[in-house]
Design an enzyme around this catalytic site. Structure first.
Site, mmCIF file in Angstrom:
data_model
loop_
_atom_site.group_PDB
_atom_site.id
_atom_site.type_symbol
_atom_site.label_atom_id
_atom_site.label_comp_id
_atom_site.label_asym_id
_atom_site.label_seq_id
_atom_site.Cartn_x
_atom_site.Cartn_y
_atom_site.Cartn_z
ATOM 1 N N ASP A 136 0.856 -1.175 0.000
ATOM 2 C CA ASP A 136 0.000 0.000 0.000
ATOM 3 C C ASP A 136 0.888 1.218 0.000
ATOM 4 O OD1 ASP A 136 -2.346 -1.321 0.180
ATOM 5 O OD2 ASP A 136 -2.495 -1.198 2.357
ATOM 6 N N ASP B 114 -4.787 -3.336 4.930
ATOM 7 C CA ASP B 114 -5.228 -2.879 6.247
ATOM 8 C C ASP B 114 -6.737 -2.945 6.418
ATOM 9 O OD1 ASP B 114 -5.707 -0.908 4.432
ATOM 10 O OD2 ASP B 114 -4.393 0.588 5.339
ATOM 11 N N ASP C 256 -9.468 -6.281 2.453
ATOM 12 C CA ASP C 256 -8.168 -6.781 2.002
ATOM 13 C C ASP C 256 -7.954 -8.229 2.427
ATOM 14 O OD1 ASP C 256 -7.434 -4.427 0.811
ATOM 15 O OD2 ASP C 256 -6.475 -3.617 2.608
HETATM 16 P P1 ATP Z 1 -3.447 2.935 0.056
HETATM 17 O O1 ATP Z 1 -3.542 3.029 1.535
HETATM 18 O O2 ATP Z 1 -3.945 1.679 -0.531
HETATM 19 O O3 ATP Z 1 -2.204 3.480 -0.535
HETATM 20 P P2 ATP Z 1 -5.191 5.149 -0.098
HETATM 21 O O4 ATP Z 1 -5.250 5.261 1.357
HETATM 22 O O5 ATP Z 1 -4.613 6.246 -0.895
HETATM 23 O O6 ATP Z 1 -4.536 3.844 -0.574
HETATM 24 P P3 ATP Z 1 -7.996 4.902 -0.028
HETATM 25 O O7 ATP Z 1 -7.925 5.119 1.421
HETATM 26 O O8 ATP Z 1 -8.730 3.751 -0.587
HETATM 27 O O9 ATP Z 1 -6.600 4.823 -0.655
HETATM 28 O O10 ATP Z 1 -8.523 6.224 -0.677
HETATM 29 C C1 ATP Z 1 -8.890 6.295 -2.025
HETATM 30 C C2 ATP Z 1 -9.382 7.682 -2.355
HETATM 31 O O11 ATP Z 1 -10.529 7.989 -1.580
HETATM 32 C C3 ATP Z 1 -8.375 8.773 -2.017
HETATM 33 O O12 ATP Z 1 -7.558 9.059 -3.085
HETATM 34 C C4 ATP Z 1 -9.254 9.967 -1.687
HETATM 35 O O13 ATP Z 1 -9.580 10.662 -2.865
HETATM 36 C C5 ATP Z 1 -10.501 9.336 -1.145
HETATM 37 N N1 ATP Z 1 -10.493 9.358 0.326
HETATM 38 C C6 ATP Z 1 -9.532 8.905 1.150
HETATM 39 N N2 ATP Z 1 -9.855 9.077 2.432
HETATM 40 C C7 ATP Z 1 -11.067 9.658 2.426
HETATM 41 C C8 ATP Z 1 -11.961 10.081 3.449
HETATM 42 N N3 ATP Z 1 -11.693 9.945 4.739
HETATM 43 N N4 ATP Z 1 -13.120 10.645 3.079
HETATM 44 C C9 ATP Z 1 -13.421 10.774 1.795
HETATM 45 N N5 ATP Z 1 -12.638 10.408 0.787
HETATM 46 C C10 ATP Z 1 -11.461 9.844 1.094
#
Ligand code: ATP
Length: 918
Positions: free
Chosen positions: A342, A636, A640
């Site tokens: 990730d 996480d 997953d």
């Molecule tokens: P990884 O941990 O797999 O690298 P990530 O944390 O970037 O991935 P996600 O958490 O799935 O991926 O988030 C995907 C997308 O969702 C983000 O790019 C963002 O645009 C949106 N996002 C992330 N957190 C939030 C939140 N708390 N509320 C709303 N949208 C969110």
């Protein structure tokens, strides 16, 4: 009603109304006070259930005995006693008992050590106390605590739900039924079975989706899980592919030795009878040879060595913050060829800061780093004293649609909750908003929580005298789909987002609309939103992750970054991490369209995957495995779990990971850091190297001893007077070498440091046999040298003694002592060769592993006793030899040093040639 009364009444919580549960908490909004919680903890104790070890000590003990090698020894001992060799028989028995005990103690301790590791994976719960939500260890919960649970959590205690939103739990741990159960807050009949008590969430069950708030009604042994805790077994399987392969090799060796022993019996008898022995005498004497062979050639100490090496590996990995949950992972780590990681928090720091916001066609910059709520707004490099209203509204909405809170501790600012949201809250403070006050003013009526698959979150707010407001924040493409926006404006926004993401910014869009009278939100209410703007936040790569990616590259391990983030952000961060992709990143949507066959190629060639949803991860793992990769995959979230189970090494995050992901993993990182995976791989390779070193050390001794006996039976002369065959070593002397000297010397190899090139060579192929060509060739080479040296010195000592007029029996005892001394000295010198598989011991450092000297010292002391102590002389049939003899044996044994150094040099040269040719 007071707490004690509630407890006394043995409330049937599944039949009780919500108000009764609320009464237990006192105040659902504020939760218990700290004093009250302390009082209740004194009354009800900690919320823990001790788990019983799955293997009883007796079972562990039996495993030591139930081993073909041990049975052969027991049979040998019985036969020796039956033939009148009571002393020999008893010593063999004593050694069996000793060996069993050592094995037992080691395995039992290893099991305990691994069990203890599971306690190192933190288990926390989200609790409201004194009006504030905090994350605290599950053990500290008391009845009456107000807890929040969400998808991915393990329910921390028995909880009476007071609010539930699409809550589903998997109660397999309790009922064995693994189909998720849908939970509500409505009470059920008093007689409802456990599976039907839908308003209770039970301790130890897993939340598969939705979210809820509830009041703890039972903790520790009072929970349903606690009641059946006698059934709870934490089984620690100490079997790994390697130990299984070794057990298999053990069987083969035993059978081969059995056949050899029978052949020896026949040859020995034939020769003795031809020398005029009676059939019985010939049988008895030859049988002793056969027993000696069994005793000498079977590597009895090996299982203990392997278990210890693995246990040491597990402990060292724990010290480097990687908790192994399944022992085989230690070995698999050594052959890992791809790590899929990730991005957020693992490769990056997960310390988000909003640095840019774009609204109404204007891009503003925000200053200040981290979660400190101080900073200001700049436009084109100039400070703005009063931020424009559109910007303030954008950040107000973003903060309202977030759950994170900021707090100051020891001068530093921390967050509770999601770092992305923490950054939004800090950003709102920087434009002059007081988020706590705003949240109170704009009470949240309802919400749709963020889930990775959906990529958005939505909330509904009410403020007296104003219209209700519906807010949505999330990935820009997703939010825009719900906005009332002209196509050309949409394109403008998206191209702006693309540009900002290209600088490595994580992008979030915010939209809102008036929603009077809605009362609740559903997916269907998310339409016609007005676009508020986008914010961009930085999350810089961890410096140690950049170094670890480079280490992995040298070690022949492909690192692939998998993220839910925007493609341009992913590419920019990937480049900073040194994951230069040939071509662009591949997105989840593109993966979706790829056939399974093409996916294998794409998965192999691509280093950065963006906008990936959890279900894509599973396909990626499968595709990589189809390409013969050994895959480590991090995860996480609750979704997953399938990918983690499918991966060869499922890696869960100790800090941010959900309980569900931890339960499906093989390894948990206590610091959520990518560099820790690389460290664990390095440890895995080290453990395997050390096991090979132990094998390369132990096996030649066994083959050498077998050769010594076989030569004697086949070729040695018979004594003219007694018509008995000259035997160079007695069975118990062989056993002494095999169990005492070999094990005491081999164990230190498990403590050997990593080889200098351990992360400069490609991963080991999982198909490579344990008994590789190298181990076999080395075994034969060393065994032949050892046997030749021992036989030569035996004959020389025997004949010299006879020539000097020493009595026949004494001469034999002397010569046998000389032979044992030669083998022991030979092992000591050979141990130094074995300390490194490829390098000279001088290169890895003569003193880099002090345990070696402990082993050598112990063996030398024991050997001196063996040769010079009268008691030992009586038990083992040895006799003192002169210092000159000792020196001679030492000199001859030293030959192994240059020979093996030459062999290493020669193999190194062939390897270099092979690489050059490739
Ligand atoms: P990884 O941990 O797999 O690298 P990530 O944390 O970037 O991935 P996600 O958490 O799935 O991926 O988030 C995907 C997308 O969702 C983000 O790019 C963002 O645009 C949106 N996002 C992330 N957190 C939030 C939140 N708390 N509320 C709303 N949208 C969110």
């Amino acid at each position: 009603m007071t707490l004690t009364k509630l407890q006394e009444a043995e409330v049937c919580w599944h039949a009780a109304p919500v108000e009764q549960a609320a009464a237990l908490a006192g105040d659902l909004e504020r939760g218990l006070s700290d004093e009250e919680a302390t009082r209740r903890r004194a009354e009800f104790g900690l919320n823990v259930i001790e788990r019983r070890s799955g293997d009883s000590p007796l079972r562990v003990l039996w495993r030591q005995i139930d081993n073909p090698l041990i049975w052969v020894l027991i049979a040998s001992s019985a036969i020796a006693i039956a033939l009148g060799k009571v002393g020999d028989g008893l010593v063999v028995m004593a050694v069996v008992v000793l060996n069993t005990l050592i094995g037992f103690v080691q395995e039992y301790r290893a099991g305990k050590a691994i069990e203890a590791l599971s306690a190192m994976v933190p288990e926390n719960a989200t609790v409201t106390r004194d009006g504030r939500q905090r994350v605290m260890p599950v053990a500290e919960l008391v009845p009456g605590d107000v807890v929040a649970i969400a998808a991915g959590d393990k329910v921390p205690a028995d909880v009476r739900l007071v609010q539930a939103r699409n809550l589903n739990t998997d109660e397999a741990a309790l009922t064995g039924e693994s189909t998720p159960v849908s939970k509500t807050v409505d009470p059920v009949g008093k007689d409802a079975e456990i599976g039907d008590r839908l308003c209770l969430a039970f301790s130890g069950t897993l939340v598969t989706s939705g979210a809820a708030v509830g009041v703890v009604v039972a903790t520790g042994y009072r929970t349903e899980l606690g009641r059946i805790s006698s059934l709870l077994e934490e089984s620690t399987d100490l079997q790994t592919p390697l130990t299984r392969a070794l057990a298999q090799i053990g069987k083969v060796i035993t059978i081969a030795i059995g056949i050899l022993a029978v052949a020896m019996l026949a040859v020995g008898m034939a020769r003795a009878v031809s020398q005029g022995s009676t059939l019985f005498d010939a049988f008895r004497d030859s049988l002793l040879f056969a027993i000696a062979l069994a005793v000498g050639a079977i590597p009895e100490g090996l299982p203990a060595i392997v278990t210890i090496a693995l246990a040491i590996g597990v402990q060292r990995m724990a010290a480097r913050r990687a908790i192994i949950r399944k022992l085989p992972a230690v070995e698999t780590l050594g052959s890992t060829s791809v790590i899929c990681s990730d991005k957020t928090g693992t490769l990056t720091r997960n310390e988000m800061t909003v640095t840019a916001a774009w609204t109404d066609g204007v891009e503003y910059a925000l200053t200040g780093v981290g979660y400190r709520p101080e900073g200001h707004v700049e436009l084109a490099g100039k400070r703005l004293d009063s931020p424009p209203e559109v910007l303030t509204r954008l950040l107000l909405h973003a903060a309202l649609c977030s759950d994170a809170t900021l707090r100051e501790e020891d001068g530093a600012w921390h967050i509770t909750g999601d770092p992305t949201e923490g950054a939004l809250v800090a950003g709102a403070e920087k434009v002059g908003l007081r988020v706590d006050d705003e949240r109170r003013a704009w009470a949240r009526v309802d919400s749709i929580p963020f889930e990775s698959e959906n990529q958005y979150m939505a909330t509904l707010h009410r403020r007296s005298g104003r219209d209700d407001v519906l807010v949505m924040k999330g990935a820009p493409e997703v939010v825009l789909q719900h906005c009332a926006i002209a196509p050309e404006d949409r394109e403008k926004v998206l191209s702006r987002v693309e540009g900002m993401a290209g600088q490595g910014l994580r992008m979030l869009a915010v939209a809102s609309r008036h929603a009077n009278g809605a009362g609740a939100i559903h997916e269907s209410s998310l339409w016609g939103l007005q676009f508020d703007g986008v914010v961009g936040m930085i999350d810089p790569p961890r410096p140690e992750a950049i170094a670890a990616v480079e280490t992995c590259r040298r070690a022949g391990i492909e690192v692939k970054m998998i993220t839910g983030d925007h493609r341009a952000t992913a590419e920019a961060i990937g480049a900073q991490l040194g994951l230069a992709t040939a071509g662009r990143a591949v997105t989840g949507a593109e993966l979706q369209r790829t056939t399974d066959d093409d996916l294998r190629r794409v998965a192999n060639e691509t280093r950065v995957f963006a906008r990936v949803a959890p279900e894509h991860k599973l396909r990626l793992v499968r595709a990589l495995q189809a390409e013969e990769h050994v895959v480590a995959m991090t995860g996480d979230g609750v979704n997953d779990a399938p990918a983690l189970s499918q991966a060869n090494i499922g890696v869960a995050m100790g800090i941010t990971g959900t309980s569900v992901s931890k339960e499906s993993s093989d390894m948990v990182l206590t610091d959520d850091n990518f560099a820790t995976i690389a460290a664990a791989v390095e440890e895995g390779r080290r453990v395997y190297d050390n096991l090979i070193k132990s094998l390369a050390f132990v096996l030649p001794t066994n083959l050498g001893l077998a050769l010594i006996l076989t030569c004697a039976v086949a070729f040695f002369p018979f004594d003219a007077d007694t018509s008995r065959l000259l035997i160079p070593m007695q069975p118990i002397q062989l056993l002494w070498i095999n169990l005492v000297a070999a094990v005491a010397l081999a164990l230190p190899l498990a403590f050997e440091h990593k080889e200098p090139d351990v992360m400069d060579r490609p991963p080991r192929s999982p198909r490579e046999p344990v008994l590789s060509r190298f181990v076999l060739a080395r075994t034969v080479l060393v065994a032949v040298m050892m046997a030749s040296a021992a036989l030569a010195l035996f004959l020389w000592e025997y004949n010299t003694a006879l020539a000097a007029g020493v009595a026949l029996d004494d001469a034999l005892a002397k010569a046998q002592t000389m032979a044992v001394t030669t083998v022991t000295m030979f092992q000591i010198f050979y141990l130094f060769n074995c300390r490194s598989l490829r390098d000279s011991v001088l290169r890895i450092g003569l003193f880099s592993n002090p345990v070696v000297y402990l082993g050598v010292g112990t063996v030398l002391l024991l050997h001196m006793a063996f040769v010079y102590a009268p008691v030992m002389n009586r038990v083992f049939g040895t006799t003192p030899i002169t210092v000159t003899d000792l020196g001679f044996a030492t000199l001859v044994s030293m030959v192994v040093l240059p020979v093996i150094s030459l062999e290493k040099w020669w193999r190194g040269r062939s390897r270099a040639r092979a690489t050059a040719a490739a």
